[in-house]
Structures are given as structure tokens and as C-alpha cells.
Design a protein around this motif. Sequence first.
Motif, short mmCIF file in Angstrom:
data_model
loop_
_atom_site.label_atom_id
_atom_site.label_comp_id
_atom_site.label_asym_id
_atom_site.label_seq_id
_atom_site.Cartn_x
_atom_site.Cartn_y
_atom_site.Cartn_z
N ARG A 179 14.66 37.60 -24.31
CA ARG A 179 13.34 38.25 -24.34
C ARG A 179 13.45 39.75 -24.10
N VAL A 180 14.34 40.15 -23.20
CA VAL A 180 14.44 41.56 -22.80
C VAL A 180 15.31 42.36 -23.76
N PHE A 181 16.49 41.84 -24.10
CA PHE A 181 17.48 42.63 -24.84
C PHE A 181 17.53 42.32 -26.34
N LYS A 182 16.88 41.24 -26.75
CA LYS A 182 16.64 40.95 -28.16
C LYS A 182 17.89 40.99 -29.05
N PRO A 183 18.93 40.26 -28.71
CA PRO A 183 20.07 40.19 -29.63
C PRO A 183 19.65 39.52 -30.94
N ARG A 184 20.31 39.89 -32.00
CA ARG A 184 19.99 39.27 -33.29
C ARG A 184 20.45 37.82 -33.31
N TYR A 185 21.61 37.56 -32.69
CA TYR A 185 22.15 36.20 -32.62
C TYR A 185 22.58 35.88 -31.20
N LEU A 186 22.41 34.64 -30.81
CA LEU A 186 23.11 34.05 -29.67
C LEU A 186 23.95 32.92 -30.23
N ILE A 187 25.25 33.04 -30.11
CA ILE A 187 26.18 32.04 -30.65
C ILE A 187 26.82 31.30 -29.48
N HIS A 188 26.67 29.98 -29.45
CA HIS A 188 27.17 29.18 -28.33
C HIS A 188 27.97 27.99 -28.84
N GLY A 189 28.65 27.33 -27.92
CA GLY A 189 29.35 26.09 -28.20
C GLY A 189 28.85 25.01 -27.25
N HIS A 190 29.79 24.22 -26.71
CA HIS A 190 29.54 23.27 -25.60
C HIS A 190 28.83 21.99 -26.03
N ILE A 191 27.93 22.08 -27.00
CA ILE A 191 27.16 20.91 -27.43
C ILE A 191 27.75 20.37 -28.72
N HIS A 192 28.38 19.20 -28.64
CA HIS A 192 29.02 18.61 -29.81
C HIS A 192 27.97 18.04 -30.76
N LEU A 193 28.23 18.20 -32.03
CA LEU A 193 27.34 17.69 -33.06
C LEU A 193 28.03 16.55 -33.80
N TYR A 194 27.48 15.37 -33.67
CA TYR A 194 28.07 14.20 -34.31
C TYR A 194 27.22 13.70 -35.48
N ASP A 195 26.05 14.25 -35.64
CA ASP A 195 25.11 13.81 -36.67
C ASP A 195 24.72 15.02 -37.51
N LEU A 196 24.77 14.89 -38.82
CA LEU A 196 24.42 16.00 -39.71
C LEU A 196 22.95 16.40 -39.55
N GLN A 197 22.15 15.53 -38.95
CA GLN A 197 20.74 15.83 -38.75
C GLN A 197 20.48 16.59 -37.44
N ASP A 198 21.50 16.71 -36.61
CA ASP A 198 21.33 17.45 -35.35
C ASP A 198 20.97 18.90 -35.64
N VAL A 199 20.13 19.47 -34.79
CA VAL A 199 19.71 20.86 -34.97
C VAL A 199 20.86 21.79 -34.59
N ARG A 200 21.20 22.71 -35.49
CA ARG A 200 22.27 23.66 -35.24
C ARG A 200 21.74 25.07 -35.02
N THR A 201 20.63 25.42 -35.63
CA THR A 201 20.07 26.77 -35.50
C THR A 201 18.61 26.69 -35.07
N THR A 202 18.22 27.60 -34.16
CA THR A 202 16.86 27.67 -33.65
C THR A 202 16.51 29.13 -33.43
N THR A 203 15.29 29.52 -33.76
CA THR A 203 14.83 30.88 -33.51
C THR A 203 14.06 30.93 -32.20
N TYR A 204 14.44 31.85 -31.33
CA TYR A 204 13.74 32.06 -30.06
C TYR A 204 13.40 33.55 -29.97
N GLN A 205 12.09 33.85 -29.91
CA GLN A 205 11.66 35.25 -29.95
C GLN A 205 12.26 35.93 -31.19
#
Length: 224
Positions: A179-205
Amino acid sequence: MKILCISDQIDPLIYSSTIKERFADIDLVLSAGDLPLDYLEFIVTTLNKPVLFVFGNHNLKELPFYRPSFEDRLRIRSFQEERDALSSGAVHVGSKVYKEGNLIIMGLGGSLRYNNGPNQFTNGQMNYEIWRLIPRLLFNKLRYGRFLDILLTHAPPLGIHDKEDPCHRGFKAFLWFMRVFKPRYLIHGHIHLYDLQDVRTTTYQQTQVINAYSHYLIDTGANP
């Protein structure tokens, strides 16, 4: 700029003799953690492109050489020599702000504390990691007209791509940071995706939050 984002899984499409042909147009690689340095070294030497990384909460054998405690410095003999010998050619950006080409990238590794293991943080501790870097972000705003372009983390933000269990819960600190620094992207890991329907990208602010599990490609365009 085309960026190859990776995390958490050694991808057979990358760890392959065809990596040069498959990713010939890549300009930069960002690793969001939980990958062995040998894997990053393979990418560096094969693609001959910059690789920036943060540590996650696994594959932490080399962590003391990049983020040493006082006890680590006492225990590790010839600290600098051993660290240089272990160098994969990749650049550690955990708890740092780094400029690569036209991109300003800030790294925050580790996960939310769940069993007092290494590279785990409370929300308060992660807030402290961020506050330490605010002077550099303010300098960037004055010099480049923006605080940063990409926040590279291992854990996700709270409530975005995270899970309910303590190990995979995200950091609340990342929400106010976006909210404060407004990066264009936040790129993270940690959450494994086992289903092609799992959400991979989300827009926040104003930030696109991307789960880099295995691998994901982004194109920032000609400019950040």
C-alpha cells in the motif's frame, strides 16, 4: 525485460540440456527460495544471465554464509574464503535493495515463524527488516522517481495465495508495504501449486502478486 521467476521445485524444463533454447530471450532470473544453490549455479552458467535470490525456509545449508549470526562468524573459519568457494554466481538480495538494469528489486526471504527454525520471522521481525531498508527506498524515490519495481519474497502476503496452517500463512507486513511503496510486482514462492486451477496471480492495490512456484515468466516491457 523478460524475467524467469522460480521457486520451491527443481523444474525439469529448466534443469535440462534444452534450457538455452527454451529460455533464450530471458534477461533476468529471480529465485523466490527453497531451491539449492547448485540449481541456481546451473542456471547462471547455462543461461549466462543475472540470477537474484532469497532464501526460503528449506535448503538453508548455505544460509550462514549469506546471513551469518555472531555465532556463525565465530564458528566458520576463513569465513570469506569459504563463502567465496560456495559462490554459485547468483546474487543474494535477502534484506537488501538491489538495482539490476532499470529494475529496482528488494528481497525479503524466510517464512512466518512456525517452529522456531532458521530463517523464520514473526510479523514484528519482518516489519523490522522492512524498516531497515526504508532509507534506501526513500533515496530511490528521490533519484529514480519510484521506491522499487519488484519485491522478491519467499512467503506470500497474508490472505493472498497463503494457507491456513501456521507454516504457510503469509506476512501481514507485506500488505502495508504494498500500500505504501507500491511495487509493480511482488514475486513469492512457498505455496506449492498442484492444480492448474490454483490461483497464481492476484492484483492488490497497484501490485501484481505472483506465485513463482516451479517457474513463471513475466515481461515488464521496455521500461519498469
